[in-house]
Design a protein around this motif. Sequence first.
Motif, PDB file in Angstrom:
ATOM      1  N   ILE A  52       0.834  -1.194   0.000  1.00 60.16           N
ATOM      2  CA  ILE A  52       0.000   0.000   0.000  1.00 60.16           C
ATOM      3  C   ILE A  52       0.869   1.245   0.000  1.00 60.16           C
ATOM      4  CG2 ILE A  52      -1.868   1.233   1.173  1.00 60.16           C
ATOM      5  CD1 ILE A  52      -2.635  -1.600   0.384  1.00 60.16           C
ATOM      6  N   LEU A  53       0.541   2.211  -0.849  1.00 59.76           N
ATOM      7  CA  LEU A  53       1.159   3.525  -0.797  1.00 59.76           C
ATOM      8  C   LEU A  53       0.268   4.447   0.023  1.00 59.76           C
ATOM      9  CD1 LEU A  53       3.214   5.683  -1.662  1.00 59.76           C
ATOM     10  CD2 LEU A  53       1.853   6.020  -3.752  1.00 59.76           C
ATOM     11  N   ASP A  54       0.815   4.958   1.128  1.00 59.19           N
ATOM     12  CA  ASP A  54       0.127   5.959   1.942  1.00 59.19           C
ATOM     13  C   ASP A  54       0.656   7.310   1.485  1.00 59.19           C
ATOM     14  OD1 ASP A  54      -1.145   7.469   3.848  1.00 59.19           O
ATOM     15  OD2 ASP A  54      -0.187   6.541   5.580  1.00 59.19           O
ATOM     16  N   LEU A  55      -0.105   7.973   0.629  1.00 56.10           N
ATOM     17  CA  LEU A  55       0.360   9.169  -0.077  1.00 56.10           C
ATOM     18  C   LEU A  55      -0.011  10.420   0.716  1.00 56.10           C
ATOM     19  CD1 LEU A  55       1.711  10.302  -2.594  1.00 56.10           C
ATOM     20  CD2 LEU A  55      -0.525  10.203  -3.753  1.00 56.10           C
ATOM     21  N   GLY A  56       1.019  11.177   1.107  1.00 55.29           N
ATOM     22  CA  GLY A  56       0.797  12.299   2.000  1.00 55.29           C
ATOM     23  C   GLY A  56       0.603  11.793   3.414  1.00 55.29           C
ATOM     24  N   SER A  57       1.527  10.948   3.855  1.00 60.21           N
ATOM     25  CA  SER A  57       1.371  10.209   5.108  1.00 60.21           C
ATOM     26  C   SER A  57       1.657  11.041   6.347  1.00 60.21           C
ATOM     27  CB  SER A  57       2.297   8.983   5.095  1.00 60.21           C
ATOM     28  OG  SER A  57       3.638   9.375   4.803  1.00 60.21           O
ATOM     29  N   GLY A  58       2.130  12.283   6.169  1.00 51.28           N
ATOM     30  CA  GLY A  58       2.383  13.139   7.309  1.00 51.28           C
ATOM     31  C   GLY A  58       3.421  12.543   8.242  1.00 51.28           C
ATOM     32  N   LYS A  59       3.147  12.585   9.533  1.00 50.59           N
ATOM     33  CA  LYS A  59       4.095  12.068  10.520  1.00 50.59           C
ATOM     34  C   LYS A  59       3.909  10.578  10.797  1.00 50.59           C
ATOM     35  CE  LYS A  59       4.710  16.581  12.698  1.00 50.59           C
ATOM     36  NZ  LYS A  59       4.587  17.376  13.948  1.00 50.59           N
ATOM     37  N   GLY A  60       2.953   9.944  10.105  1.00 47.56           N
ATOM     38  CA  GLY A  60       2.937   8.496  10.107  1.00 47.56           C
ATOM     39  C   GLY A  60       1.795   7.783  10.795  1.00 47.56           C
ATOM     40  N   ALA A  61       0.840   8.510  11.374  1.00 50.07           N
ATOM     41  CA  ALA A  61      -0.234   7.831  12.111  1.00 50.07           C
ATOM     42  C   ALA A  61      -1.033   6.894  11.211  1.00 50.07           C
ATOM     43  CB  ALA A  61      -1.160   8.855  12.764  1.00 50.07           C
ATOM     44  N   THR A  62      -1.370   7.341  10.003  1.00 46.79           N
ATOM     45  CA  THR A  62      -2.179   6.500   9.111  1.00 46.79           C
ATOM     46  C   THR A  62      -1.409   5.271   8.647  1.00 46.79           C
ATOM     47  OG1 THR A  62      -1.544   8.003   7.301  1.00 46.79           O
ATOM     48  CG2 THR A  62      -3.720   8.328   8.305  1.00 46.79           C
ATOM     49  N   PHE A 116       1.865  -1.109  -6.733  1.00 44.78           N
ATOM     50  CA  PHE A 116       1.062  -1.077  -5.514  1.00 44.78           C
ATOM     51  C   PHE A 116      -0.295  -1.743  -5.738  1.00 44.78           C
ATOM     52  CE2 PHE A 116       3.932   2.551  -4.979  1.00 44.78           C
ATOM     53  CZ  PHE A 116       4.427   2.286  -3.707  1.00 44.78           C
ATOM     54  N   ASP A 117      -0.754  -2.430  -4.687  1.00 42.33           N
ATOM     55  CA  ASP A 117      -2.101  -3.005  -4.713  1.00 42.33           C
ATOM     56  C   ASP A 117      -3.158  -1.963  -4.382  1.00 42.33           C
ATOM     57  OD1 ASP A 117      -1.408  -5.895  -5.090  1.00 42.33           O
ATOM     58  OD2 ASP A 117      -0.327  -5.534  -3.218  1.00 42.33           O
ATOM     59  N   ALA A 118      -2.771  -0.929  -3.643  1.00 39.90           N
ATOM     60  CA  ALA A 118      -3.706   0.137  -3.297  1.00 39.90           C
ATOM     61  C   ALA A 118      -2.924   1.398  -2.977  1.00 39.90           C
ATOM     62  CB  ALA A 118      -4.578  -0.256  -2.099  1.00 39.90           C
ATOM     63  N   ILE A 119      -3.564   2.526  -3.222  1.00 39.59           N
ATOM     64  CA  ILE A 119      -3.035   3.834  -2.836  1.00 39.59           C
ATOM     65  C   ILE A 119      -4.084   4.496  -1.957  1.00 39.59           C
ATOM     66  CG2 ILE A 119      -2.277   6.113  -3.612  1.00 39.59           C
ATOM     67  CD1 ILE A 119      -1.394   4.779  -6.251  1.00 39.59           C
ATOM     68  N   VAL A 120      -3.663   4.948  -0.792  1.00 37.39           N
ATOM     69  CA  VAL A 120      -4.555   5.586   0.169  1.00 37.39           C
ATOM     70  C   VAL A 120      -4.008   6.969   0.492  1.00 37.39           C
ATOM     71  CG1 VAL A 120      -5.435   5.477   2.536  1.00 37.39           C
ATOM     72  CG2 VAL A 120      -5.337   3.400   1.147  1.00 37.39           C
ATOM     73  N   SER A 121      -4.899   7.942   0.615  1.00 37.34           N
ATOM     74  CA  SER A 121      -4.468   9.299   0.947  1.00 37.34           C
ATOM     75  C   SER A 121      -5.495   9.933   1.869  1.00 37.34           C
ATOM     76  CB  SER A 121      -4.305  10.137  -0.326  1.00 37.34           C
ATOM     77  OG  SER A 121      -3.853  11.437  -0.017  1.00 37.34           O
ATOM     78  N   VAL A 122      -5.036  10.404   3.024  1.00 38.02           N
ATOM     79  CA  VAL A 122      -5.923  10.993   4.027  1.00 38.02           C
ATOM     80  C   VAL A 122      -5.414  12.384   4.383  1.00 38.02           C
ATOM     81  CG1 VAL A 122      -6.829  10.780   6.375  1.00 38.02           C
ATOM     82  CG2 VAL A 122      -6.548   8.735   4.956  1.00 38.02           C
ATOM     83  N   ASP A 123      -6.295  13.375   4.317  1.00 37.48           N
ATOM     84  CA  ASP A 123      -5.948  14.756   4.685  1.00 37.48           C
ATOM     85  C   ASP A 123      -4.835  15.324   3.813  1.00 37.48           C
ATOM     86  OD1 ASP A 123      -7.788  15.256   6.744  1.00 37.48           O
ATOM     87  OD2 ASP A 123      -6.488  14.388   8.276  1.00 37.48           O
ATOM     88  N   ALA A 124      -4.774  14.944   2.554  1.00 40.18           N
ATOM     89  CA  ALA A 124      -3.677  15.424   1.715  1.00 40.18           C
ATOM     90  C   ALA A 124      -4.069  15.659   0.267  1.00 40.18           C
ATOM     91  CB  ALA A 124      -2.513  14.422   1.769  1.00 40.18           C
ATOM     92  N   GLY A 149      -8.122   5.065  -2.661  1.00 38.22           N
ATOM     93  CA  GLY A 149      -9.050   5.615  -1.686  1.00 38.22           C
ATOM     94  C   GLY A 149      -8.494   6.888  -1.090  1.00 38.22           C
ATOM     95  N   MET A 150      -9.336   7.895  -0.967  1.00 39.87           N
ATOM     96  CA  MET A 150      -8.852   9.137  -0.366  1.00 39.87           C
ATOM     97  C   MET A 150      -9.962   9.803   0.434  1.00 39.87           C
ATOM     98  SD  MET A 150      -9.926  12.223  -1.825  1.00 39.87           S
ATOM     99  CE  MET A 150     -10.973  12.689  -3.228  1.00 39.87           C
ATOM    100  N   ALA A 151      -9.529  10.534   1.460  1.00 39.85           N
ATOM    101  CA  ALA A 151     -10.418  11.333   2.302  1.00 39.85           C
ATOM    102  C   ALA A 151      -9.886  12.757   2.301  1.00 39.85           C
ATOM    103  CB  ALA A 151     -10.462  10.781   3.723  1.00 39.85           C
ATOM    104  N   THR A 152     -10.746  13.710   1.989  1.00 42.07           N
ATOM    105  CA  THR A 152     -10.308  15.086   1.795  1.00 42.07           C
ATOM    106  C   THR A 152     -11.390  16.050   2.254  1.00 42.07           C
ATOM    107  OG1 THR A 152      -9.475  16.634   0.096  1.00 42.07           O
ATOM    108  CG2 THR A 152     -11.216  15.142  -0.561  1.00 42.07           C
ATOM    109  N   PRO A 153     -11.014  17.227   2.766  1.00 35.77           N
ATOM    110  CA  PRO A 153     -12.030  18.220   3.112  1.00 35.77           C
ATOM    111  C   PRO A 153     -12.945  18.492   1.925  1.00 35.77           C
ATOM    112  CG  PRO A 153      -9.908  18.922   3.939  1.00 35.77           C
ATOM    113  CD  PRO A 153      -9.656  17.713   3.072  1.00 35.77           C
ATOM    114  N   ALA A 154     -14.225  18.677   2.219  1.00 37.07           N
ATOM    115  CA  ALA A 154     -15.212  18.775   1.147  1.00 37.07           C
ATOM    116  C   ALA A 154     -16.226  19.871   1.448  1.00 37.07           C
ATOM    117  CB  ALA A 154     -15.937  17.437   0.967  1.00 37.07           C
ATOM    118  N   MET A 155     -16.930  20.240   0.406  1.00 34.94           N
ATOM    119  CA  MET A 155     -18.066  21.154   0.510  1.00 34.94           C
ATOM    120  C   MET A 155     -19.332  20.396   0.117  1.00 34.94           C
ATOM    121  SD  MET A 155     -16.882  24.251   1.341  1.00 34.94           S
ATOM    122  CE  MET A 155     -18.044  25.454   0.691  1.00 34.94           C
ATOM    123  N   LYS A 156     -20.435  20.804   0.675  1.00 35.90           N
ATOM    124  CA  LYS A 156     -21.714  20.224   0.283  1.00 35.90           C
ATOM    125  C   LYS A 156     -22.278  20.897  -0.970  1.00 35.90           C
ATOM    126  CE  LYS A 156     -22.918  18.661   4.921  1.00 35.90           C
ATOM    127  NZ  LYS A 156     -23.905  18.724   6.040  1.00 35.90           N
TER     128      LYS A 156
END
Length: 254
Positions: A52-62, A116-124, A149-156
Motif C-alpha cells: 500500500i502507498l500511503d500518499l501524504g502520510s504526514g508524521k505516520g499515524a495512518t 502497488f495493490d492500493a493507494i490511500v491518501s488521508v488529509d492530503a 481511496g482518499m479522504a479530503t475536506p469537502a463542501m456540500k
Amino acid sequence: MTALSDLVRPDRYPRSSRYDPAWLLDLDMGPNPLWLLEDLAQDLDLRPGMRILDLGSGKGATSVFLAREFGVRVVAADLWTAPEEAAVVFADAGVSHEVEAVRAEAHALPFEEESFDAIVSVDAFEYFGTADSYLPYLVRFLRPGGQLGMATPAMKREIRELGVIPPHIKVVVGWEAIAWHTAEWWRFQWEITELVDVTSARLQKDAWRDWLLWARAGAAHQPDGGRMNGPVIDMLTADGGELLSFALVTARKN
C-alpha cells in the motif's frame, strides 16, 4: 469528559479508539486522520500482505494504522516529514518491518509503475490531486484491479455554484477552499477518465462534528493549540454543518 477523551469513541470508531489520542495529536498534520481512514477502509478491500502507498502520510499515524489493522506492507510517502523522523514513529509503534518511509513529491513519485495493490491518501489529496491530469498519472502506479481511496475536506455545494468563498471559510483558509469539492465532483472527475470504476463517493456522516472535536482537543492539548485551532473552531461553529464536510472516495483501476 475532557476534549482529549472526546477522541475515544469506540461506538463509532472501534479500531481508532485503541490508539492514544495524545499520540495522535502529537502527530497532527490534518484533522482526525484515523477516523477518516477507518471509515474510508469500509469501502476498500484491504488484505494482509498487500503493498500500500500511503500518499501524504504526514508524521505516520495512518501508516501505523494500516500496518497494524490490516496486516499490509506500507510505503509512507510525504514531502514535508523527513523519513528519519517518520521512522522513529514506526519503530516506537512496532511496525518498522512493515512500513518504509520515503520523501516524495506527489507529482514525481519515485516508484515503479504497477507496483502497488492500493493507494490511500488521508488529509492530503486536496493539495495535489485536483488537477485534471493527476488521476491518470497516479493510477500508473497501481496494479490492474488495484484500489484507490482518499479522504479530503469537502463542501456540500461547489464554490463555483456559490459564486464566492463563504466569509467564515475564507477568513481561515482563503483561496484553498476552491480545492474542497463535493463528493459528486470527485466521482465525475475520476469516472470521466474511464481509467477507474468509482466504487464509492460519499460525504462522511457528521464530518464537521468530528472535525470540531479534533480541533477542540488540539486547542486543549497542543502547545499554542488555542492560537492554531481557534480559527478552525470558529469556522466550524459558524458553519454548523451547512457546507463543510469530508469526502470519502474509492475506486478500482480498470
